[in-house]
Design an enzyme around this catalytic site. Structure first.
Site, mmCIF file in Angstrom:
data_model
loop_
_atom_site.group_PDB
_atom_site.id
_atom_site.type_symbol
_atom_site.label_atom_id
_atom_site.label_comp_id
_atom_site.label_asym_id
_atom_site.label_seq_id
_atom_site.Cartn_x
_atom_site.Cartn_y
_atom_site.Cartn_z
ATOM 1 N N PHE A 137 46.031 22.643 47.234
ATOM 2 C CA PHE A 137 47.490 22.805 47.276
ATOM 3 C C PHE A 137 48.039 22.180 48.574
ATOM 4 C CE2 PHE A 137 51.390 25.336 47.812
ATOM 5 C CZ PHE A 137 51.935 25.221 46.545
ATOM 6 N N ASP A 214 41.224 30.552 49.368
ATOM 7 C CA ASP A 214 42.610 30.749 48.981
ATOM 8 C C ASP A 214 42.611 31.322 47.561
ATOM 9 O OD1 ASP A 214 45.175 30.446 47.925
ATOM 10 O OD2 ASP A 214 45.644 28.812 49.309
ATOM 11 N N TYR A 239 53.272 36.827 44.692
ATOM 12 C CA TYR A 239 54.385 36.633 43.742
ATOM 13 C C TYR A 239 53.931 35.934 42.471
ATOM 14 C CZ TYR A 239 54.481 32.259 46.418
ATOM 15 O OH TYR A 239 54.137 31.107 47.065
ATOM 16 N N LYS A 240 52.626 35.587 42.402
ATOM 17 C CA LYS A 240 52.108 34.946 41.194
ATOM 18 C C LYS A 240 51.617 36.032 40.231
ATOM 19 C CE LYS A 240 51.574 30.663 43.652
ATOM 20 N NZ LYS A 240 50.760 29.767 44.462
ATOM 21 N N ARG A 394 51.965 22.518 33.118
ATOM 22 C CA ARG A 394 51.016 23.584 33.398
ATOM 23 C C ARG A 394 51.413 24.806 32.596
ATOM 24 N NH1 ARG A 394 50.270 25.532 39.560
ATOM 25 N NH2 ARG A 394 52.351 26.263 39.077
HETATM 26 C C1 PLP Z 1 51.288 29.207 45.592
HETATM 27 C C2 PLP Z 1 50.291 28.726 46.586
HETATM 28 C C3 PLP Z 1 50.579 28.738 47.954
HETATM 29 C C4 PLP Z 1 51.957 29.175 48.415
HETATM 30 O O1 PLP Z 1 52.122 29.316 49.774
HETATM 31 P P1 PLP Z 1 53.480 29.990 50.303
HETATM 32 O O2 PLP Z 1 53.324 30.059 51.751
HETATM 33 O O3 PLP Z 1 53.629 31.302 49.620
HETATM 34 O O4 PLP Z 1 54.608 29.089 49.895
HETATM 35 C C5 PLP Z 1 49.575 28.345 48.823
HETATM 36 N N1 PLP Z 1 48.364 27.938 48.379
HETATM 37 C C6 PLP Z 1 48.067 27.893 47.046
HETATM 38 C C7 PLP Z 1 46.723 27.442 46.587
HETATM 39 C C8 PLP Z 1 49.035 28.269 46.119
HETATM 40 O O5 PLP Z 1 48.768 28.209 44.821
#
Ligand code: PLP
Length: 434
Positions: A137, A214, A239-240, A394
């Protein structure tokens, strides 16, 4: 082409799967309002639970409105750790190792810095490399780029197949006496590839490196054994699949054995040994608290707590079982309605995710050059997957809030819009030039 009989087949199968889904009743525990007929993006923003208005009213009227500042002593100071313990239980962490606070991005910064600045890493001048993959990401890659520059370190990029993910063999090849830290996603945000967390953690440790996982796309949906696998550090979104609401805080995990050894760079009063001692100089708390910096975002944990409660009641194995069933069904519906050669269309849509089995998380990605436009049309129809550049749609399967019927409806709509786009493309190609 999907004929009406094929549509009837997948719709009947969806109805049968819903009828025998032991978790079906929970789908109505979520707000299901508005124009949305198929929500396939719970892996990006989980739906709200329907009882949140009462929970927020209680929070405003009681905890905040009546107890006022006393709530800090009565419950809020403990909240990042209490909630952390409960999320920890979902990811295989014993109490005292998880906390809630900051965003994933900020926690990544704090924990990557904590790892590469570990006293034994700094003492070993060879350990100047961070291993990460090129399809991780963006925020994970950007944080590592920044820290490498800050610390004069180098990045060792693992080149990932965007339809797959990082393999154990690739990690074995990448790590060695130069590695300080391996940072990987447990489930790849694009393909949904589920990495071998146990094997990769062991391989990194054999090379003398620390590991940071992560868990953004696995927390709350994939059972994980952080303690049993000897993981050092982890972060995850709430939040996911934990339905904490937009911008709800992330959680961090620091293995107990490392808590006294590592230090993070954002030294704030909430991480100090004596929070209300108002001391002249920072002394880090001896335990997990030292990874916290400032006042926790208590209000932003109300919805998260509600979802954690629901998952505790259902249990992670049942959540995973439905995740697998939904994902397998989504693949079958994609085969029926979306994938493969279509008469008159030159570019077929392709599944860019792993096959069913131990390496598949809870979402699928399909690619086609028309998908940016197709996704926009789906959103207008109340069918909500998401688009990831350059050409991926997705499909996220959030087990507690998603019905098989809405997956079927959404994927049939995707097939319809894809064929429309292909027809338009064919027509404009057929038009004479000039
Ligand atoms: C959604 C996601 C993030 C989000 O990071 P935020 O700081 O909450 O914006 C980070 N890493 C991965 C792999 C994600 O899927």
């Amino acid at each position: 082409m999907t004929d009406p009989a094929a549509r009837a087949d997948t719709a009947a199968l969806a109805a049968a799967l819903d009828a025998r889904d032991p978790l079906a009743a929970h789908t109505s525990a979520f707000v299901r309002g508005g124009d949305v007929v198929s929500y396939l993006d719970g892996n990006s923003l989980g739906r709200p639970l329907a009882d949140l208005p009462e929970r927020f009213a209680g929070f405003v009227g009681e905890d905040w409105g009546s107890r006022l500042i006393r709530s800090w002593d009565e419950q809020w100071m403990r909240r990042p750790y209490d909630l952390g313990d409960r999320i920890g239980a979902l990811v295989g962490a014993a109490a005292g190792q998880c906390f809630v606070g900051d965003s994933t991005t900020v926690l990544l910064y704090k924990l990557v810095r904590a790892a590469v600045d570990a006293p034994w890493m700094r003492a070993d001048e060879r350990r100047r490399e961070i291993v990460i993959d090129d399809d991780n990401f963006p925020t994970d890659r950007f944080i590592v780029e920044g820290i490498a520059a800050e610390r004069g370190m180098t990045i060792r990029w693992i080149e990932t197949d965007p339809a797959g993910g990082v393999t154990l063999d690739q990690v074995r090849e990448a790590v060695g006496e130069r590695t300080a830290l391996v940072l990987l996603s447990h489930v790849a945000y694009r393909s949904g590839f589920l990495a071998d967390l146990a094997g990769i953690t062991a391989a990194a440790h054999e090379a003398g490196a620390l590991v940071l996982w992560d868990l953004c796309h696995s927390a709350g949906v994939i059972p994980t054994e952080l303690d049993a696998c000897g993981v050092d550090l982890a972060v995850g979104c709430t939040y996911k699949y934990l339905n904490g609401g937009p911008g709800s805080p992330a959680f961090g995990y620091v293995a107990e054995r490392l808590q006294g050894e590592l230090a993070q760079p954002i030294q704030g009063w909430m991480g100090a040994a004596d929070v209300f001692g108002m001391e002249r100089s920072y002394r880090a708390a001896p335990d997990l608290r030292r990874f916290v910096s400032g006042t926790p975002p208590v209000l932003a944990t109300v919805a998260l707590e509600a979802m954690v409660e629901l998952i505790e009641r259902v249990g992670m194995p049942a959540v995973r079982a439905k995740s697998v069933a939904l994902t397998d069904f989504a693949e079958a519906a994609l085969q029926q309605h979306v994938l493969g050669e279509r008469p008159g269309a030159d570019t077929p849509a392709v599944l860019a995710s792993p096959p069913a089995g131990p390496h598949r998380g809870s979402h699928l990605t399909v690619t086609h050059p028309s998908f940016a436009a197709v996704n926009a049309r789906l959103w207008q129809r109340g069918v909500i997957p998401d688009f990831r550049a350059p050409d991926g749609i997705r499909i996220g399967l959030s087990p507690l809030s998603t019905t098989f019927a809405e997956v079927e409806l959404g994927i049939a709509a995707l097939g319809h819009e894809l064929r429309q786009a292909q027809r338009v493309a064919t027509r404009s190609e057929a038009r004479p030039a000039g």
